[in-house]
Design a protein around this motif. Structure first.
Motif, mmCIF file in Angstrom:
data_model
loop_
_atom_site.group_PDB
_atom_site.id
_atom_site.type_symbol
_atom_site.label_atom_id
_atom_site.label_comp_id
_atom_site.label_asym_id
_atom_site.label_seq_id
_atom_site.Cartn_x
_atom_site.Cartn_y
_atom_site.Cartn_z
ATOM 1 N N SER A 233 0.820 -1.198 0.000
ATOM 2 C CA SER A 233 0.000 0.000 0.000
ATOM 3 C C SER A 233 0.854 1.249 0.000
ATOM 4 O O SER A 233 1.291 1.668 -1.050
ATOM 5 N N PRO A 234 1.165 1.883 1.103
ATOM 6 C CA PRO A 234 2.081 3.006 1.012
ATOM 7 C C PRO A 234 3.504 2.553 1.275
ATOM 8 O O PRO A 234 3.750 1.696 2.082
ATOM 9 N N ALA A 235 4.435 3.154 0.587
ATOM 10 C CA ALA A 235 5.847 2.836 0.769
ATOM 11 C C ALA A 235 6.638 4.119 0.647
ATOM 12 O O ALA A 235 6.228 5.052 -0.042
ATOM 13 N N ALA A 236 7.779 4.129 1.261
ATOM 14 C CA ALA A 236 8.620 5.319 1.188
ATOM 15 C C ALA A 236 9.401 5.310 -0.102
ATOM 16 O O ALA A 236 9.970 4.297 -0.488
ATOM 17 N N GLY A 237 9.406 6.424 -0.798
ATOM 18 C CA GLY A 237 10.132 6.524 -2.053
ATOM 19 C C GLY A 237 11.603 6.775 -1.804
ATOM 20 O O GLY A 237 12.031 7.094 -0.698
ATOM 21 N N GLY A 238 12.401 6.605 -2.848
ATOM 22 C CA GLY A 238 13.840 6.759 -2.736
ATOM 23 C C GLY A 238 14.273 8.167 -2.418
ATOM 24 O O GLY A 238 15.304 8.376 -1.823
ATOM 25 N N ASN A 239 13.472 9.147 -2.774
ATOM 26 C CA ASN A 239 13.868 10.521 -2.507
ATOM 27 C C ASN A 239 12.981 11.163 -1.456
ATOM 28 O O ASN A 239 12.784 12.354 -1.431
ATOM 29 N N GLY A 240 12.424 10.338 -0.572
ATOM 30 C CA GLY A 240 11.648 10.863 0.535
ATOM 31 C C GLY A 240 10.182 11.075 0.232
ATOM 32 O O GLY A 240 9.462 11.573 1.077
ATOM 33 N N THR A 241 9.705 10.717 -0.955
ATOM 34 C CA THR A 241 8.298 10.896 -1.288
ATOM 35 C C THR A 241 7.517 9.676 -0.845
ATOM 36 O O THR A 241 8.055 8.590 -0.711
ATOM 37 N N LEU A 242 6.236 9.843 -0.626
ATOM 38 C CA LEU A 242 5.369 8.744 -0.234
ATOM 39 C C LEU A 242 4.725 8.182 -1.484
ATOM 40 O O LEU A 242 4.110 8.916 -2.257
ATOM 41 N N ILE A 243 4.864 6.878 -1.674
ATOM 42 C CA ILE A 243 4.319 6.227 -2.861
ATOM 43 C C ILE A 243 3.070 5.470 -2.437
ATOM 44 O O ILE A 243 3.113 4.676 -1.508
ATOM 45 N N LYS B 33 -2.272 5.196 -13.076
ATOM 46 C CA LYS B 33 -1.239 4.645 -12.208
ATOM 47 C C LYS B 33 0.122 4.674 -12.899
ATOM 48 O O LYS B 33 1.143 5.011 -12.302
ATOM 49 N N THR B 34 0.137 4.353 -14.203
ATOM 50 C CA THR B 34 1.385 4.379 -14.971
ATOM 51 C C THR B 34 1.951 5.789 -15.027
ATOM 52 O O THR B 34 3.159 5.993 -14.879
ATOM 53 N N LEU B 35 1.091 6.768 -15.220
ATOM 54 C CA LEU B 35 1.554 8.157 -15.243
ATOM 55 C C LEU B 35 2.154 8.558 -13.890
ATOM 56 O O LEU B 35 3.178 9.247 -13.841
ATOM 57 N N GLY B 36 1.524 8.097 -12.818
ATOM 58 C CA GLY B 36 2.078 8.369 -11.493
ATOM 59 C C GLY B 36 3.431 7.706 -11.301
ATOM 60 O O GLY B 36 4.362 8.307 -10.739
ATOM 61 N N LEU B 37 3.558 6.480 -11.777
ATOM 62 C CA LEU B 37 4.833 5.771 -11.669
ATOM 63 C C LEU B 37 5.922 6.461 -12.498
ATOM 64 O O LEU B 37 7.077 6.543 -12.068
ATOM 65 N N ILE B 38 5.548 6.952 -13.671
ATOM 66 C CA ILE B 38 6.522 7.669 -14.502
ATOM 67 C C ILE B 38 6.970 8.947 -13.796
ATOM 68 O O ILE B 38 8.152 9.284 -13.802
ATOM 69 N N HIS B 39 6.038 9.649 -13.164
ATOM 70 C CA HIS B 39 6.394 10.860 -12.431
ATOM 71 C C HIS B 39 7.328 10.532 -11.271
ATOM 72 O O HIS B 39 8.327 11.235 -11.049
ATOM 73 N N GLN B 40 7.014 9.475 -10.537
ATOM 74 C CA GLN B 40 7.880 9.060 -9.434
ATOM 75 C C GLN B 40 9.261 8.665 -9.950
ATOM 76 O O GLN B 40 10.281 8.992 -9.331
ATOM 77 N N VAL C 75 15.058 9.756 -10.698
ATOM 78 C CA VAL C 75 16.181 9.934 -11.625
ATOM 79 C C VAL C 75 16.757 11.339 -11.512
ATOM 80 O O VAL C 75 17.975 11.533 -11.576
ATOM 81 N N SER C 76 15.895 12.335 -11.309
ATOM 82 C CA SER C 76 16.390 13.707 -11.264
ATOM 83 C C SER C 76 17.231 13.983 -10.024
ATOM 84 O O SER C 76 18.044 14.901 -10.025
#
Length: 186
Positions: free
Chosen positions: A6-16, A45-52, A57-58
């Motif tokens: 369900s929710p997970a912590a992203g690599g750059n501190g964002t909540l996924i 969902k794919t668009l959200g994943l691409i944004h994440q 990457v940035s």
């Protein structure tokens, strides 16, 4: 990262926030609108994943390598899911619409052009119908001047035939134009 988490912590501190939509897709699998909604949700969902993935990457550094790989794997899995869901949908898009989108134009232009063409053809057909009505009227006037008795017999015959058709239509709940009368629910 597992796509069922369900929710997970992203690599750059964002909540996924991810959900497992395969269990939700099994519920109404036969409804075409449900299938279309599933594809639409998968696209979102794919668009959200691409944004994440873009955010990861940035701000990439060596510490973010594992979250980056997890997000890439999540994106690939979601794209695969989208393809599977899309195969179940039977949507036919005219090539003209696809070409308009490729040209960067609004697909509503296609709809507007189709409607304008229909209106123009309808006006042409209406003009032809009016011309035939005027021809019939003119012919009956000319025939009445030259053959008054035959025209009177013709009109009586037409009136009797029309009355018979109207009576049959009312008995069968059919409108004079051939449509079936539907009783309103009150």
């Amino acid at each position: 990262m597992d796509s069922s988490q369900s929710p997970a912590a992203g690599g750059n501190g964002t909540l996924i926030s991810q959900t497992n939509e395969t269990t939700a897709s099994a519920a109404g699998a036969d409804d075409p609108m449900q299938k279309l909604n599933q594809v639409s949700n998968s696209i979102q969902k794919t668009l959200g994943l691409i944004h994440q993935l873009y955010l990861t990457v940035s701000t990439f550094n060596a510490a973010f390598q594992m979250p980056l790989l997890q997000r890439i794997n999540g994106l690939v899995a979601e794209l695969d899911n989208m393809v599977k869901l899309a195969e179940k949908c039977n949507i036919q898009v005219p090539m003209e619409v696809v070409n308009l989108i490729d040209d960067g134009k609004n697909p509503d232009e296609f709809t507007r052009d189709i409607l304008n063409n229909c209106i123009a053809k309808n006006q042409i057909t209406k003009g032809k119908t009016d011309a035939l009505k005027n021809l019939r009227k003119h012919l009956l006037e000319e025939l009445e001047q030259n053959f008054p008795d035959e025209v009177e017999t013709f009109r009586e015959s037409r009136a009797a035939s029309a009355a018979e058709l109207k009576r049959l239509a009312q008995a069968q709940s059919v409108l004079p134009n051939g449509d079936v009368r539907v009783k309103g629910e009150h």
